[in-house]
Design a protein around this motif. Structure first.
Motif, PDB file in Angstrom:
ATOM      1  N   ASP A 190      -4.522 -81.835  31.447  1.00 45.73           N
ATOM      2  CA  ASP A 190      -5.266 -80.867  30.641  1.00 45.73           C
ATOM      3  C   ASP A 190      -6.604 -81.397  30.148  1.00 45.73           C
ATOM      4  OD1 ASP A 190      -3.431 -78.818  30.814  1.00 45.73           O
ATOM      5  OD2 ASP A 190      -2.348 -79.390  29.001  1.00 45.73           O
ATOM      6  N   HIS A 191      -6.863 -82.694  30.343  1.00 47.96           N
ATOM      7  CA  HIS A 191      -8.050 -83.291  29.737  1.00 47.96           C
ATOM      8  C   HIS A 191      -9.345 -82.678  30.254  1.00 47.96           C
ATOM      9  CE1 HIS A 191      -5.749 -87.287  28.756  1.00 47.96           C
ATOM     10  NE2 HIS A 191      -5.248 -86.233  28.137  1.00 47.96           N
ATOM     11  N   VAL A 192      -9.368 -82.310  31.546  1.00 46.08           N
ATOM     12  CA  VAL A 192     -10.594 -81.797  32.136  1.00 46.08           C
ATOM     13  C   VAL A 192     -11.010 -80.478  31.507  1.00 46.08           C
ATOM     14  CG1 VAL A 192      -9.373 -80.578  33.998  1.00 46.08           C
ATOM     15  CG2 VAL A 192     -11.754 -81.269  34.328  1.00 46.08           C
ATOM     16  N   LEU A 193     -10.038 -79.712  31.002  1.00 48.00           N
ATOM     17  CA  LEU A 193     -10.316 -78.356  30.555  1.00 48.00           C
ATOM     18  C   LEU A 193     -10.195 -78.172  29.050  1.00 48.00           C
ATOM     19  CD1 LEU A 193     -10.986 -75.494  31.543  1.00 48.00           C
ATOM     20  CD2 LEU A 193      -8.528 -75.078  31.762  1.00 48.00           C
ATOM     21  N   TYR A 194      -9.195 -78.791  28.439  1.00 48.50           N
ATOM     22  CA  TYR A 194      -8.877 -78.496  27.040  1.00 48.50           C
ATOM     23  C   TYR A 194      -9.201 -79.681  26.128  1.00 48.50           C
ATOM     24  CZ  TYR A 194      -6.251 -74.759  29.302  1.00 48.50           C
ATOM     25  OH  TYR A 194      -5.897 -73.682  30.073  1.00 48.50           O
ATOM     26  N   PRO A 195     -10.257 -79.572  25.324  1.00 42.38           N
ATOM     27  CA  PRO A 195     -10.626 -80.680  24.426  1.00 42.38           C
ATOM     28  C   PRO A 195      -9.512 -81.046  23.450  1.00 42.38           C
ATOM     29  CG  PRO A 195     -12.416 -79.077  24.578  1.00 42.38           C
ATOM     30  CD  PRO A 195     -11.237 -78.456  25.252  1.00 42.38           C
ATOM     31  N   ASP A 196      -8.687 -80.069  23.055  1.00 47.92           N
ATOM     32  CA  ASP A 196      -7.642 -80.354  22.077  1.00 47.92           C
ATOM     33  C   ASP A 196      -6.364 -80.901  22.710  1.00 47.92           C
ATOM     34  OD1 ASP A 196      -6.820 -78.003  23.281  1.00 47.92           O
ATOM     35  OD2 ASP A 196      -6.670 -76.831  21.439  1.00 47.92           O
ATOM     36  N   ASP A 256      -7.057 -73.373  41.245  1.00 47.66           N
ATOM     37  CA  ASP A 256      -6.659 -74.650  40.659  1.00 47.66           C
ATOM     38  C   ASP A 256      -7.390 -74.919  39.351  1.00 47.66           C
ATOM     39  OD1 ASP A 256      -4.842 -75.377  42.695  1.00 47.66           O
ATOM     40  OD2 ASP A 256      -6.517 -75.994  43.976  1.00 47.66           O
ATOM     41  N   TYR A 257      -6.782 -75.809  38.526  1.00 50.49           N
ATOM     42  CA  TYR A 257      -7.398 -76.195  37.266  1.00 50.49           C
ATOM     43  C   TYR A 257      -8.762 -76.824  37.510  1.00 50.49           C
ATOM     44  CZ  TYR A 257      -3.874 -75.385  33.688  1.00 50.49           C
ATOM     45  OH  TYR A 257      -3.043 -74.797  32.773  1.00 50.49           O
ATOM     46  N   ALA A 258      -9.771 -76.234  36.925  1.00 49.86           N
ATOM     47  CA  ALA A 258     -11.127 -76.780  36.973  1.00 49.86           C
ATOM     48  C   ALA A 258     -11.930 -76.076  35.893  1.00 49.86           C
ATOM     49  CB  ALA A 258     -11.764 -76.558  38.346  1.00 49.86           C
ATOM     50  N   GLU A 259     -12.882 -76.786  35.338  1.00 46.97           N
ATOM     51  CA  GLU A 259     -13.631 -76.235  34.207  1.00 46.97           C
ATOM     52  C   GLU A 259     -14.389 -74.975  34.572  1.00 46.97           C
ATOM     53  OE1 GLU A 259     -16.656 -77.837  30.699  1.00 46.97           O
ATOM     54  OE2 GLU A 259     -16.071 -79.131  32.359  1.00 46.97           O
ATOM     55  N   ASP A 260     -14.858 -74.894  35.814  1.00 45.07           N
ATOM     56  CA  ASP A 260     -15.707 -73.768  36.171  1.00 45.07           C
ATOM     57  C   ASP A 260     -14.935 -72.466  36.360  1.00 45.07           C
ATOM     58  OD1 ASP A 260     -14.416 -74.624  38.439  1.00 45.07           O
ATOM     59  OD2 ASP A 260     -16.148 -74.439  39.768  1.00 45.07           O
ATOM     60  N   ASN A 261     -13.629 -72.522  36.648  1.00 45.44           N
ATOM     61  CA  ASN A 261     -12.922 -71.275  36.889  1.00 45.44           C
ATOM     62  C   ASN A 261     -11.810 -70.978  35.884  1.00 45.44           C
ATOM     63  OD1 ASN A 261     -11.145 -73.261  37.876  1.00 45.44           O
ATOM     64  ND2 ASN A 261     -10.228 -71.847  39.330  1.00 45.44           N
ATOM     65  N   LEU A 262     -11.476 -71.931  35.006  1.00 44.58           N
ATOM     66  CA  LEU A 262     -10.403 -71.674  34.052  1.00 44.58           C
ATOM     67  C   LEU A 262     -10.835 -71.835  32.603  1.00 44.58           C
ATOM     68  CD1 LEU A 262      -7.244 -73.175  35.785  1.00 44.58           C
ATOM     69  CD2 LEU A 262      -7.791 -70.785  35.409  1.00 44.58           C
ATOM     70  N   ALA A 263     -12.127 -71.957  32.372  1.00 45.94           N
ATOM     71  CA  ALA A 263     -12.608 -72.055  30.986  1.00 45.94           C
ATOM     72  C   ALA A 263     -12.220 -70.830  30.173  1.00 45.94           C
ATOM     73  CB  ALA A 263     -14.128 -72.249  30.977  1.00 45.94           C
ATOM     74  N   ALA A 264     -12.029 -69.697  30.854  1.00 48.88           N
ATOM     75  CA  ALA A 264     -11.667 -68.461  30.154  1.00 48.88           C
ATOM     76  C   ALA A 264     -10.289 -68.531  29.514  1.00 48.88           C
ATOM     77  CB  ALA A 264     -11.710 -67.276  31.125  1.00 48.88           C
ATOM     78  N   THR A 265      -9.486 -69.548  29.880  1.00 51.50           N
ATOM     79  CA  THR A 265      -8.136 -69.661  29.321  1.00 51.50           C
ATOM     80  C   THR A 265      -8.088 -70.541  28.074  1.00 51.50           C
ATOM     81  OG1 THR A 265      -7.520 -71.556  30.705  1.00 51.50           O
ATOM     82  CG2 THR A 265      -7.119 -69.350  31.612  1.00 51.50           C
ATOM     83  N   VAL A 266      -9.213 -71.050  27.639  1.00 53.29           N
ATOM     84  CA  VAL A 266      -9.235 -71.867  26.418  1.00 53.29           C
ATOM     85  C   VAL A 266      -9.085 -70.946  25.204  1.00 53.29           C
ATOM     86  CG1 VAL A 266     -10.614 -73.414  24.981  1.00 53.29           C
ATOM     87  CG2 VAL A 266     -10.669 -73.652  27.474  1.00 53.29           C
ATOM     88  N   VAL A 267      -8.075 -71.209  24.368  1.00 56.42           N
ATOM     89  CA  VAL A 267      -7.875 -70.454  23.125  1.00 56.42           C
ATOM     90  C   VAL A 267      -8.534 -71.240  22.004  1.00 56.42           C
ATOM     91  CG1 VAL A 267      -6.201 -69.502  21.499  1.00 56.42           C
ATOM     92  CG2 VAL A 267      -5.696 -69.508  23.959  1.00 56.42           C
ATOM     93  N   PRO A 268      -9.515 -70.647  21.305  1.00 61.42           N
ATOM     94  CA  PRO A 268     -10.291 -71.410  20.316  1.00 61.42           C
ATOM     95  C   PRO A 268      -9.420 -72.106  19.273  1.00 61.42           C
ATOM     96  CG  PRO A 268     -11.285 -69.254  20.692  1.00 61.42           C
ATOM     97  CD  PRO A 268      -9.972 -69.254  21.412  1.00 61.42           C
ATOM     98  N   ASN A 269      -9.528 -73.444  19.236  1.00 60.57           N
ATOM     99  CA  ASN A 269      -8.926 -74.260  18.173  1.00 60.57           C
ATOM    100  C   ASN A 269      -7.404 -74.164  18.116  1.00 60.57           C
ATOM    101  OD1 ASN A 269      -9.734 -76.169  16.215  1.00 60.57           O
ATOM    102  ND2 ASN A 269      -9.350 -74.735  14.571  1.00 60.57           N
TER     103      ASN A 269
END
Length: 227
Positions: free
Chosen positions: A132-138, A90-103
């Motif tokens: 998406d707020h929990v994971l993606y700042p943009d 499930d979506y969570a910062e600890d296990n899906l941070a690897a899916t953030v595409v820079p900027n």
């Protein structure tokens, strides 16, 4: 007879659930929709294929922008590096941070704003949403507010960044789309580009949960599940 032209809108259209709903919402508003998709070197093109198919069916302008030249600048992500393991769960910062595409969204919005200015459109639509707020700042309201401020002063004509689902959940977006009679078989959500959706990645699980919350059946077929 009203000869006033419909206001033009550039819709950032990935081919996924959220942008599919945003696209149709803009059409329901009577907007002159110009769909804009991006090939930035993502692991697969299934979403882009769906986007092209839908735009052909709707007979709306669709441009796919090839920005793969920047891949080396944004390849520190499981979505852009095929050699990295795709996280599951499930979506969570600890296990899906690897899916953030820079900027990513700043880049795509900048290009979409340029197209809007170029064709005289006063608005750019994109599908940032509350889930998406929990994971993606943009995808967060602070980012959208800041980009809107920049879009208002970066050109002679201001462009409005329109995010109709900024504070909505995936289930609420789906509810809106189902109320419009949309067929989500024309979308692709899975992070993997295989013949069937995997049903294990965060994107698939979020999608399935949205359908369950709406007591609806997902029309997509999933690996290891009955069609």
């Amino acid at each position: 007879m009203n000869d006033t032209p419909s206001p033009a809108t550039v819709v950032i259209y990935s081919g996924g659930m959220d942008s599919y709903t945003v696209l149709h919402r803009a059409l329901r508003e009577g907007r002159d929709v110009h769909a804009l998709s991006f090939d930035y070197g993502q692991r697969h093109a299934r979403e882009l294929d769906q986007a092209a198919k839908v735009c052909r069916q709707l007979d709306i302008p669709h441009q796919v922008v090839d920005i793969r030249a920047i891949h080396g600048l944004i390849d520190n992500s499981a979505l852009t590096d095929a050699n990295r393991d795709m996280p599951e769960g499930d979506y969570a910062e600890d296990n899906l941070a690897a899916t953030v595409v820079p900027n990513r969204n700043m880049i795509l919005l900048s290009l979409a704003i340029a197209k809007a200015v170029n064709i005289g459109a006063g608005r750019v639509d994109y599908g940032a949403h509350g889930g998406d707020h929990v994971l993606y700042p943009d995808c967060r309201p602070a980012f959208v507010d800041a980009m809107n401020a920049v879009a208002g002063i970066a050109n002679f004509e201001a462009v409005d960044i329109h995010t109709p689902y900024l504070r909505a959940s995936k289930a609420e977006i789906l509810a809106d789309g189902l109320a419009m009679g949309l067929d989500y078989a024309d979308t692709w959500t899975c992070y993997r580009g295989e013949a069937l959706a995997c049903g294990r990645c965060g994107s698939c699980l979020e999608r399935l949960a949205a359908f369950a919350a709406n007591q609806a059946t997902d029309p997509l077929a999933y690996a290891g599940r009955d069609a």
